[in-house]
Design a protein around this motif. Structure first.
Motif, mmCIF file in Angstrom:
data_model
loop_
_atom_site.group_PDB
_atom_site.id
_atom_site.type_symbol
_atom_site.label_atom_id
_atom_site.label_comp_id
_atom_site.label_asym_id
_atom_site.label_seq_id
_atom_site.Cartn_x
_atom_site.Cartn_y
_atom_site.Cartn_z
ATOM 1 N N UNK A 29 -13.056 7.866 12.619
ATOM 2 C CA UNK A 29 -11.904 8.782 12.588
ATOM 3 C C UNK A 29 -10.754 8.260 11.735
ATOM 4 N N UNK A 30 -10.437 6.978 11.934
ATOM 5 C CA UNK A 30 -9.284 6.420 11.215
ATOM 6 C C UNK A 30 -9.523 6.435 9.711
ATOM 7 N N UNK A 31 -10.705 5.973 9.327
ATOM 8 C CA UNK A 31 -11.052 5.919 7.916
ATOM 9 C C UNK A 31 -11.058 7.320 7.303
ATOM 10 N N UNK A 32 -11.542 8.225 8.080
ATOM 11 C CA UNK A 32 -11.631 9.612 7.617
ATOM 12 C C UNK A 32 -10.245 10.177 7.296
ATOM 13 N N UNK A 33 -9.296 9.917 8.187
ATOM 14 C CA UNK A 33 -7.961 10.470 7.941
ATOM 15 C C UNK A 33 -7.299 9.772 6.763
ATOM 16 N N UNK A 34 -7.550 8.485 6.628
ATOM 17 C CA UNK A 34 -7.024 7.758 5.453
ATOM 18 C C UNK A 34 -7.540 8.394 4.166
ATOM 19 N N UNK A 35 -8.844 8.632 4.180
ATOM 20 C CA UNK A 35 -9.470 9.187 2.988
ATOM 21 C C UNK A 35 -8.928 10.584 2.680
ATOM 22 N N UNK A 36 -8.736 11.369 3.727
ATOM 23 C CA UNK A 36 -8.214 12.709 3.529
ATOM 24 C C UNK A 36 -6.831 12.682 2.911
ATOM 25 N N UNK A 37 -6.011 11.773 3.426
ATOM 26 C CA UNK A 37 -4.645 11.674 2.890
ATOM 27 C C UNK A 37 -4.666 11.244 1.426
ATOM 28 N N UNK A 38 -5.445 10.212 1.187
ATOM 29 C CA UNK A 38 -5.525 9.690 -0.179
ATOM 30 C C UNK A 38 -6.058 10.761 -1.136
ATOM 31 N N UNK A 39 -6.984 11.526 -0.615
ATOM 32 C CA UNK A 39 -7.601 12.575 -1.412
ATOM 33 C C UNK A 39 -6.542 13.553 -1.940
#
Length: 412
Positions: free
Chosen positions: A70-80
RNA sequence: CGGGAGAUGGCUGAGUGGUCGAAAGCGGCGGUCUUGAAAACCGUUGAUGGGCAACUAUCCGGGGGUUCGAAUCCCUCUCUCCCGGCCA
């Protein structure tokens, strides 16, 4: 296309050279600052993308190990989102830059004289002496032969179209064949290409985006009638990396040419000097940069010798900076003598565009390990219509007949 | 213009969601062997941009979308091939 890197690294020099072509200096400043901004933004974008790529790979690994994603996913979404935003910015800047840069003309060669217009062109030499007449020579439209049918040409299309009939039509064909054979003997390979070209092709040689008004465009299609064979022939090798052993490529091509002549209302309205459609035999060369000057001279000599072989007096003129075309770094015009008009008029124009068209059209060659841009050159072998009327005027006899030059006899 | 199939590195051609910029073969380059060459064997080998470099970004026909992630799924355009129509 202007070399943006050169502009970034050697701005003053480029600006100085482009003064000959009267380029708006603020545009150059703008290009420079935009290009630097672009470079900066791209660097930031690349770093963000690198981060995104690394984390995406981690995602796969974590998933296999059954870790919480979950954490990594949200990081990636933001960065995206950041990447997407920056990416659109970069694209916008790139587009802006290419629009401005594509309107900047080529940098004139060292050898090009200063000057504003035609008046400042420099005569290089004269070949053959104009003929003398024991009577007042007529202009071609006054000659009493039925070779040129102006009225019916207009009926078929509109003004500035002419039909050829009988000996006129045959002489035109003879000239085309003669010129192609002449050029072939000098090492120019004959090619035959479409008379309709797409937008990429016209952009490659520099007609678009700036000069769309001069072209006939096909209704409902993004296609144009070619204004010169230079366009399709040069573009034969667009987006290619050529083997060095192929160079120089020397080609000759007959084609019909179509031009709107938008800016020339009222000029040359009589006769066949300025037409919307005309026949031309063209020379196009693709060379290594260090060879292009030699090939340029060869092309000029080819056109000049052709005129000489037809017995037509002419002169060579080096165009000044102000009279130089958009894509040309250097141009020599050949002007043939018209007795009826009592003056020399352009019948051929040979240009070296250096790497200007090559950069737009991405024509390169492999040299050792590196890819380098070629030089492209183009020139009329001769404009056929103008050659036809030059022969008519120069070879007219007092009784109204016209002598056919002896080299053409076997083609008639 | 209608129906079907397809587009992947210099070429042939695998690859249907996660170290895939991409198997394999051919070709190219380097080497072993040979008097030399061929064959065989071993190794190597995509492009472009940025950076002195390490490195990094982008690229699987073009453009757009879905997804944390696309050569792979969706849309669209272009082009190629086959069948039919039309035609020089």
């Amino acid at each position: 296309m202007l070399d943006i890197k050169l502009l970034q690294n050697d701005f003053d020099n480029v600006r100085e050279k482009l003064k000959k072509k009267k380029v708006d200096e603020t545009l150059l400043e703008e290009i420079k600052s935009i290009s630097l901004e672009l470079k900066e933004k791209k660097k930031i974008l690349e770093d963000l993308q690198a981060e995104q790529n690394a984390k995406s790979k981690l995602f796969g690994v974590y998933a296999k190990e059954g870790k919480n994603l979950e954490e990594l996913k949200s990081e990636l979404s933001q960065n995206k989102e950041k990447v997407a935003l920056l990416n659109t910015q970069v694209k916008e800047i790139e587009e802006k830059l290419s629009i401005i840069a594509s309107t900047i003309p080529n940098i004139p060669d060292e050898s090009v004289p200063e000057g504003a217009d035609e008046e400042d062109n420099i005569e290089i030499k004269r070949v053959l002496t104009p003929p003398t007449f024991s009577f007042a020579p007529k202009e071609h439209w006054d000659l009493d032969v039925d070779w040129l049918d102006f009225e019916r040409g207009v009926k078929l299309a509109k003004s500035r179209f002419t039909a050829l009939r009988g000996t006129g039509a045959k002489l035109s064909r003879a000239l085309i064949n003669y010129m192609l054979d002449f050029n072939a003997k000098r090492g120019y390979q004959e090619v035959c290409v479409p008379y309709i070209a797409n937008r990429d092709t016209l952009t490659g040689t520099g007609q678009l985006p700036k000069f769309e008004n001069d072209l006939f465009k096909l209704d409902g299609e993004d296609l144009f009638l070619i204004p010169t064979a230079e366009v399709p022939v040069t573009n034969l090798f667009r987006d290619e990396i050529l083997d060095v052993s192929m160079l120089p490529i020397k080609m000759t091509c007959y084609s019909e040419c179509f031009r709107k002549e938008a800016g020339s209302a009222g000029r040359d309205t009589r006769g066949m000097i300025r037409q919307h459609q005309f026949s031309k035999v063209e020379l196009v060369s693709i060379t290594k940069p260090e060879e292009s000057d030699l090939v340029f001279d060869d092309m000029v000599a080819c056109a000049s010798d052709l005129l000489t072989s037809l017995g037509l007096a002419h002169r060579l003129v080096m165009l000044c900076g102000g009279d130089l075309g958009f894509s040309a770094a250097k141009t020599v015009d050949l002007e043939v003598w018209f007795p009826g008009q009592n003056r020399y008029r352009e019948i051929s124009s040979v240009s070296n565009t250096h790497d200007f068209q090559a950069r737009r059209a991405m024509i390169r060659y492999k040299d050792e390990k590196k890819n380098r841009l070629v030089h492209t050159l183009n020139g009329s072998s001769l404009a056929v219509g103008r050659t036809l009327i030059a022969i008519m005027e120069n070879y007219q006899n007092e009784d109204g007949s016209i002598t056919i030059p002896s080299v053409l006899e076997r083609y008639m």
